[in-house]
Design an enzyme around this catalytic site. Structure first.
Site, mmCIF file in Angstrom:
data_model
loop_
_atom_site.group_PDB
_atom_site.id
_atom_site.type_symbol
_atom_site.label_atom_id
_atom_site.label_comp_id
_atom_site.label_asym_id
_atom_site.label_seq_id
_atom_site.Cartn_x
_atom_site.Cartn_y
_atom_site.Cartn_z
ATOM 1 N N HIS A 49 9.843 31.451 42.053
ATOM 2 C CA HIS A 49 9.529 31.661 40.636
ATOM 3 C C HIS A 49 10.232 32.919 40.112
ATOM 4 C CE1 HIS A 49 5.475 29.528 41.686
ATOM 5 N NE2 HIS A 49 6.434 28.649 41.458
HETATM 6 C C1 LIG Z 1 11.900 24.313 45.179
HETATM 7 C C2 LIG Z 1 11.181 24.765 43.934
HETATM 8 C C3 LIG Z 1 9.838 24.426 43.759
HETATM 9 C C4 LIG Z 1 9.168 24.830 42.593
HETATM 10 N N1 LIG Z 1 7.911 24.360 42.370
HETATM 11 C C5 LIG Z 1 7.350 24.543 41.156
HETATM 12 C C6 LIG Z 1 6.145 23.883 40.813
HETATM 13 O O1 LIG Z 1 5.594 23.123 41.595
HETATM 14 N N2 LIG Z 1 5.631 24.100 39.577
HETATM 15 C C7 LIG Z 1 6.231 24.929 38.681
HETATM 16 O O2 LIG Z 1 5.691 25.116 37.580
HETATM 17 N N3 LIG Z 1 7.371 25.569 38.979
HETATM 18 C C8 LIG Z 1 7.968 25.358 40.177
HETATM 19 N N4 LIG Z 1 9.171 25.934 40.459
HETATM 20 C C9 LIG Z 1 9.761 26.842 39.473
HETATM 21 C C10 LIG Z 1 10.298 26.145 38.214
HETATM 22 O O3 LIG Z 1 10.830 24.886 38.526
HETATM 23 C C11 LIG Z 1 11.342 27.063 37.569
HETATM 24 O O4 LIG Z 1 10.733 28.295 37.241
HETATM 25 C C12 LIG Z 1 11.949 26.494 36.306
HETATM 26 O O5 LIG Z 1 12.466 25.212 36.534
HETATM 27 C C13 LIG Z 1 13.064 27.438 35.825
HETATM 28 O O6 LIG Z 1 13.585 26.965 34.624
HETATM 29 P P1 LIG Z 1 14.889 27.613 33.977
HETATM 30 O O7 LIG Z 1 15.197 26.838 32.762
HETATM 31 O O8 LIG Z 1 14.704 29.086 33.854
HETATM 32 O O9 LIG Z 1 16.042 27.442 35.069
HETATM 33 P P2 LIG Z 1 16.531 26.105 35.893
HETATM 34 O O10 LIG Z 1 15.578 24.982 35.682
HETATM 35 O O11 LIG Z 1 16.775 26.572 37.260
HETATM 36 O O12 LIG Z 1 17.855 25.711 35.143
HETATM 37 C C14 LIG Z 1 19.079 26.379 35.214
HETATM 38 C C15 LIG Z 1 20.183 25.331 35.063
HETATM 39 O O13 LIG Z 1 21.396 25.986 34.749
HETATM 40 C C16 LIG Z 1 22.445 25.448 35.546
HETATM 41 N N5 LIG Z 1 23.460 26.494 35.661
HETATM 42 C C17 LIG Z 1 23.331 27.700 36.253
HETATM 43 N N6 LIG Z 1 24.471 28.409 36.116
HETATM 44 C C18 LIG Z 1 25.330 27.640 35.419
HETATM 45 C C19 LIG Z 1 26.668 27.825 34.958
HETATM 46 N N7 LIG Z 1 27.349 28.961 35.202
HETATM 47 N N8 LIG Z 1 27.260 26.816 34.255
HETATM 48 C C20 LIG Z 1 26.583 25.659 34.000
HETATM 49 N N9 LIG Z 1 25.315 25.434 34.431
HETATM 50 C C21 LIG Z 1 24.697 26.424 35.124
HETATM 51 C C22 LIG Z 1 21.747 25.111 36.869
HETATM 52 O O14 LIG Z 1 22.497 24.201 37.647
HETATM 53 C C23 LIG Z 1 20.432 24.552 36.364
HETATM 54 O O15 LIG Z 1 20.516 23.183 36.080
HETATM 55 C C24 LIG Z 1 9.859 25.607 41.617
HETATM 56 C C25 LIG Z 1 11.195 25.939 41.803
HETATM 57 C C26 LIG Z 1 11.862 25.528 42.942
HETATM 58 C C27 LIG Z 1 13.332 25.877 43.114
#
Ligand SMILES: Cc1cc2nc3c(=O)[nH]c(=O)nc-3n(C[C@H](O)[C@H](O)[C@H](O)COP(=O)(O)OP(=O)(O)OC[C@H]3O[C@@H](n4cnc5c(N)ncnc54)[C@H](O)[C@@H]3O)c2cc1C
Length: 556
Positions: free
Chosen positions: A473
């Site tokens: 997280h």
């Molecule tokens: C294994 C795991 C289990 C988890 N379990 C839970 C759970 O059960 N419940 C819960 O609430 N949360 C859970 N989480 C946490 C939650 O999923 C994340 O906090 C949330 O998805 C983050 O959202 P975000 O939009 O910040 O980033 P992300 O969803 O990580 O999105 C970032 C995106 O940007 C893309 N990206 C990055 N850099 C670039 C670039 N330079 N160019 C183009 N694209 C790029 C990535 O490929 C990705 O698709 C878990 C996370 C993981 C990894």
């Protein structure tokens, strides 16, 4: 000439999918989304909730980062998975639906983040949600993201709730309702027994819009600036460098590791850090990459005499075959398990004002978060994961090199504060109390970890430092706030301080880590971010017209 859009979004993750949908909804704006990973439709483990165990090992759908060696965790490097596909981490996560505590958001507001108090963000949580049990004062119905009651809960996960109640913890039927405290089973981001990622929720209904272009396999390598204005993004796709122009805004949604990395690669950050890598400073902003926070977790692992748990042990293979067909034909049964099935929010000591520990009971022998499957083959048991909800330690994300394709340098600086370890030690004591209660005692054979010989606080603190893992997280690395000299990167409207046409909308903007899993909050940030972006739009000036018409969805 580079293609041109009103908005260019970097990252189709939890927040990025929300932005793509909301900004393209009324057809007024042309939106391009760059996603580094592949599409999400060809891997069955993405749809299957229990598939999280397999996705943790995937090199194609997971950035699979590792932390720097952690001096306070016996020099261990910790595994830091991140989703790399449409839906981002929501496509590989544990689907547990938790929003955090109301006071977490009130604290953001008290820190100067106007508009982010609990009462103000509740609207966006509700708007994002299709709460299957039905709308009420805390939940929405009819929103894109499906929140469901579990289709399968293992008897051990239920026994954990009963045992916790026998230990005096109150039952809570809804951790996202009137109060967070108590124990119960978790609701999940699932629909009809399958994962409901943010790509399912927000992209599927939008991907055919003529004003939305979704490019997979497109990794952003640099933000393009004219003076202090972001005007586009350079990206690599199919081995070629390309550019896309943004008439209105570039929006970073790459998550808490990659958004600060891209800012640094683009010359936005601490001049000293940029100078070390020979990167020209576009804008000095010392907070970029600082303030990294995550939930450190410790485990209590119990081997059971009963064979109720999930297991790969040969004696369980007939049951696994039945489970496979049950999932295939009815989308029910063990393969719809998200593993972290039950648990809750408790106080590590009476004087804590709100719960400071979260528990997840997994009906499986712990296996280094799926990286080492040997315990799962070895027999039957369950594992209780304990998170310290609000750690004091702060880490950072920096550059390993100026090569945009190199992984970022991630130093979470876990357990730098003794209090973070003390809380987990108290948590182990509370969990031992729970697992010794009659509802679980009938199942228990032996304590595998920490192990019956480790009793004193010193021994348990050492156990935590030797074995603690991460809950995945990460937040805080492009922290929201009003004062850039005090470390904030974006203002409360998520605009990068001192620059024009550039926002960050993802988990990196959280000033402090919320008390719970972070996907619902990432979705709320996407919803609120999109609403603010739309409110802030002025008509585009005549001098900044589109060079080309947008294309239909395109996938690599
Ligand atoms: C294994 C795991 C289990 C988890 N379990 C839970 C759970 O059960 N419940 C819960 O609430 N949360 C859970 N989480 C946490 C939650 O999923 C994340 O906090 C949330 O998805 C983050 O959202 P975000 O939009 O910040 O980033 P992300 O969803 O990580 O999105 C970032 C995106 O940007 C893309 N990206 C990055 N850099 C670039 C670039 N330079 N160019 C183009 N694209 C790029 C990535 O490929 C990705 O698709 C878990 C996370 C993981 C990894």
């Amino acid at each position: 000439m580079a293609e041109s859009y009103d908005f260019v979004i970097v990252g189709a993750g939890s927040a990025g999918c929300v932005l793509a949908n909301r900004l393209s909804a009324d057809g007024r704006y042309r939106v391009c989304v760059l996603e580094a990973g592949p599409g999400d439709k060809h891997n069955p483990f993405i749809r299957m909730p229990v598939g999280v165990a397999s996705l943790l090992r995937s090199r194609r759908y997971n950035w699979s980062y590792w932390s720097e060696a952690q001096p306070n965790l016996r020099q261990r490097s910790l595994f830091l998975p991140r989703g790399k596909t449409l839906g981002g981490s929501s496509s590989i996560n544990g689907t547990t639906y938790i929003r955090g505590h109301a006071q977490d958001y009130d604290e953001w507001s008290a820190l100067g983040c106007e508009g982010w108090s609990w009462d103000e963000v509740l609207l966006y949580f509700r708007q994002s949600e299709n709460f299957e049990p039905g709308a009420n004062a805390f939940h929405g119905a009819g929103g894109p993201l499906n929140v469901a009651d579990r289709r399968y809960t293992n008897p051990l996960s239920r026994a954990f709730v009963d045992a916790a109640m026998q230990a005096g913890h109150a039952h809570n039927p809804d951790f996202n309702g009137a109060g967070q405290e108590g124990v119960g089973v978790y609701r999940v981001f699932q629909k009809r027994g399958r994962r409901h990622s943010n790509a399912d929720a927000y992209l599927r209904s939008a991907e055919r819009r003529p004003n939305l272009s979704i490019l997979t396999g497109a990794q952003a390598t640099r933000i393009l600036f004219e003076g202090k204005r972001a005007v586009g993004v350079r990206y690599r796709r199919g081995g070629q460098e390309r550019e896309v122009r943004a008439v209105r805004e570039v929006i970073l949604a790459g998550g808490a590791y990659n958004s600060p990395q891209l800012l640094l690669l683009s010359g936005v950050g601490s001049g000293r850090e940029l100078g070390r890598h020979g990167i020209r400073v576009v804008h000095e902003l010392p907070g970029v990459g600082q303030n990294l926070q995550d939930h450190l977790d410790a485990f209590v692992v119990m081997r059971t005499r009963s064979h109720a748990s999930l297991s790969f042990h040969p004696t369980n293979w007939p049951r696994m075959i039945v489970a496979f067909f049950k999932y295939l034909f009815a989308r029910r049964g063990e393969l719809t398990s998200n593993l972290g099935e039950s648990g809750g929010f408790i106080r590590s000591r009476a004087e804590e004002p709100i719960p400071d520990l979260q528990l997840h009971c997994l009906p499986i022998l712990n296996s280094s978060h799926g990286l080492d499957l040997s315990p799962v083959f070895s027999g039957y048991g369950y594992s209780v994961m304990i998170y310290d909800l609000r750690p004091l330690s702060r880490g950072s994300v920096g550059l390993r090199s100026a090569d945009p394709l190199a992984p970022p340098l991630i130093d979470p600086n876990f357990a730098a504060h003794e209090r973070d370890v003390e809380r987990l030690v108290r948590g182990i004591g509370l969990v031992r109390d729970i697992v010794g209660r009659p509802a679980l005692a009938v199942h228990n054979l032996e304590e595998v970890a920490p192990g019956p010989n480790l009793r004193s606080e010193v021994e348990l603190a050492d156990y935590v430092r030797r074995t603690a893992e991460v809950a995945y997280h990460p937040v805080g690395t492009c922290r929201m706030g009003t004062d850039p000299s005090a470390g904030s990167v974006v203002d409360p409207r998520l605009r990068v301080h001192g620059l024009q046409g550039l926002r960050v909308v993802d988990c990196s903007i959280m000033p402090t880590l919320i008390g719970g899993n972070t996907n619902a909050a990432a979705t709320m940030i996407g919803e609120k971010g999109a609403a603010m972006i739309l409110q802030d739009q002025q008509p585009a000036t005549a001098g900044r017209e589109h060079a080309e018409q947008p294309r239909q969805e395109e996938t690599a």
